[in-house]
Design a protein around this motif. Sequence first.
Motif, PDB file in Angstrom:
ATOM      1  N   UNK A  71       0.873  -1.228   0.224  1.00 50.82           N
ATOM      2  CA  UNK A  71      -0.020   0.230  -0.187  1.00 50.82           C
ATOM      3  C   UNK A  71       0.791   1.199   0.093  1.00 50.82           C
ATOM      4  N   UNK A  72       2.009   1.130   0.344  1.00 52.51           N
ATOM      5  CA  UNK A  72       3.011   2.232   0.354  1.00 52.51           C
ATOM      6  C   UNK A  72       2.410   3.588   1.071  1.00 52.51           C
ATOM      7  N   UNK A  73       1.810   3.293   2.448  1.00 51.50           N
ATOM      8  CA  UNK A  73       1.528   4.207   3.285  1.00 51.50           C
ATOM      9  C   UNK A  73       2.223   4.827   4.252  1.00 51.50           C
ATOM     10  N   UNK A  74       3.263   4.743   4.008  1.00 49.52           N
ATOM     11  CA  UNK A  74       4.257   5.183   5.091  1.00 49.52           C
ATOM     12  C   UNK A  74       3.964   4.730   6.669  1.00 49.52           C
ATOM     13  N   UNK A  75       3.704   3.314   6.672  1.00 43.48           N
ATOM     14  CA  UNK A  75       3.481   2.656   7.832  1.00 43.48           C
ATOM     15  C   UNK A  75       4.833   2.247   8.558  1.00 43.48           C
ATOM     16  N   UNK A  76       5.425   2.505   9.716  1.00 45.77           N
ATOM     17  CA  UNK A  76       6.679   2.119   9.793  1.00 45.77           C
ATOM     18  C   UNK A  76       6.826   1.299  11.079  1.00 45.77           C
ATOM     19  N   UNK A  77       5.676   1.052  11.900  1.00 46.43           N
ATOM     20  CA  UNK A  77       5.553   0.138  12.956  1.00 46.43           C
ATOM     21  C   UNK A  77       4.210  -0.354  13.050  1.00 46.43           C
ATOM     22  N   UNK A  78       4.104  -1.790  13.504  1.00 44.65           N
ATOM     23  CA  UNK A  78       2.856  -2.360  13.771  1.00 44.65           C
ATOM     24  C   UNK A  78       3.058  -2.744  15.362  1.00 44.65           C
ATOM     25  N   UNK A  79       2.101  -2.235  15.915  1.00 45.55           N
ATOM     26  CA  UNK A  79       1.967  -2.705  17.377  1.00 45.55           C
ATOM     27  C   UNK A  79       0.724  -3.171  17.511  1.00 45.55           C
ATOM     28  N   UNK A  80       0.885  -4.423  18.373  1.00 41.80           N
ATOM     29  CA  UNK A  80      -0.227  -5.708  18.502  1.00 41.80           C
ATOM     30  C   UNK A  80      -0.874  -5.153  19.982  1.00 41.80           C
ATOM     31  N   UNK A  81      -1.928  -4.969  20.119  1.00 44.78           N
ATOM     32  CA  UNK A  81      -2.633  -4.386  21.473  1.00 44.78           C
ATOM     33  C   UNK A  81      -3.599  -5.380  21.936  1.00 44.78           C
ATOM     34  N   UNK A  98       1.671  -6.177  23.180  1.00 49.78           N
ATOM     35  CA  UNK A  98       1.800  -7.624  23.004  1.00 49.78           C
ATOM     36  C   UNK A  98       2.983  -8.058  22.130  1.00 49.78           C
ATOM     37  N   UNK A  99       3.071  -7.302  21.196  1.00 51.90           N
ATOM     38  CA  UNK A  99       4.391  -7.588  20.077  1.00 51.90           C
ATOM     39  C   UNK A  99       4.361  -6.117  19.280  1.00 51.90           C
ATOM     40  N   UNK A 100       5.728  -6.105  18.537  1.00 55.25           N
ATOM     41  CA  UNK A 100       5.705  -4.783  18.034  1.00 55.25           C
ATOM     42  C   UNK A 100       6.742  -5.431  16.713  1.00 55.25           C
ATOM     43  N   UNK A 101       6.463  -4.913  15.632  1.00 54.23           N
ATOM     44  CA  UNK A 101       7.432  -5.167  14.476  1.00 54.23           C
ATOM     45  C   UNK A 101       7.716  -3.896  13.674  1.00 54.23           C
ATOM     46  N   UNK A 102       8.901  -3.850  13.365  1.00 50.19           N
ATOM     47  CA  UNK A 102       9.468  -2.761  12.576  1.00 50.19           C
ATOM     48  C   UNK A 102       9.388  -3.067  10.931  1.00 50.19           C
ATOM     49  N   UNK A 103       8.358  -2.325  10.196  1.00 48.65           N
ATOM     50  CA  UNK A 103       8.236  -2.256   9.074  1.00 48.65           C
ATOM     51  C   UNK A 103       9.278  -1.772   8.101  1.00 48.65           C
ATOM     52  N   UNK A 104       9.896  -1.092   8.674  1.00 53.91           N
ATOM     53  CA  UNK A 104      10.889  -0.171   7.651  1.00 53.91           C
ATOM     54  C   UNK A 104      12.088  -1.096   7.411  1.00 53.91           C
ATOM     55  N   UNK A 105      12.226  -2.208   7.914  1.00 57.39           N
ATOM     56  CA  UNK A 105      13.361  -3.171   7.278  1.00 57.39           C
ATOM     57  C   UNK A 105      13.098  -3.641   5.968  1.00 57.39           C
TER      58      UNK A 105
END
Length: 105
Positions: A71-81, A98-105
């Motif tokens: 989607x190229x929507x400038x989403x850098x991190x996903x944070x699971x809550x 609960x978890x976090x992922x860095x989408x910038x890699x």
Amino acid sequence: MGRCGLAAVLVLLAAAPAQADQATALQDVKSQPRVLDAKMDNSGNMYVVVKPEKAPWNMLAAGLCGVVKPHQGRIFRIRVIDVTQVNNGKPPATWTRLAEADCGR
């Protein structure tokens, strides 16, 4: 239209596609299994709300980075809550993750 007016219009036009892409990414994430809801903040963080259960949340967060990337929507991190940690009276950045992922890699 003066230079300042033209510059303002160009800035608005440049920002519009990123916001539209964030909206489609948000819809795509909300349609994924286990996801109850999702929200964005102004810093490129997506907060994904899930049921409180035992699951490999790190894997889900990393997988969602793959969902939002096209989607190229400038989403850098996903944070699971955990849904029980969502407090609409406080900013999402303060919610327990609960978890976090860095989408910038």
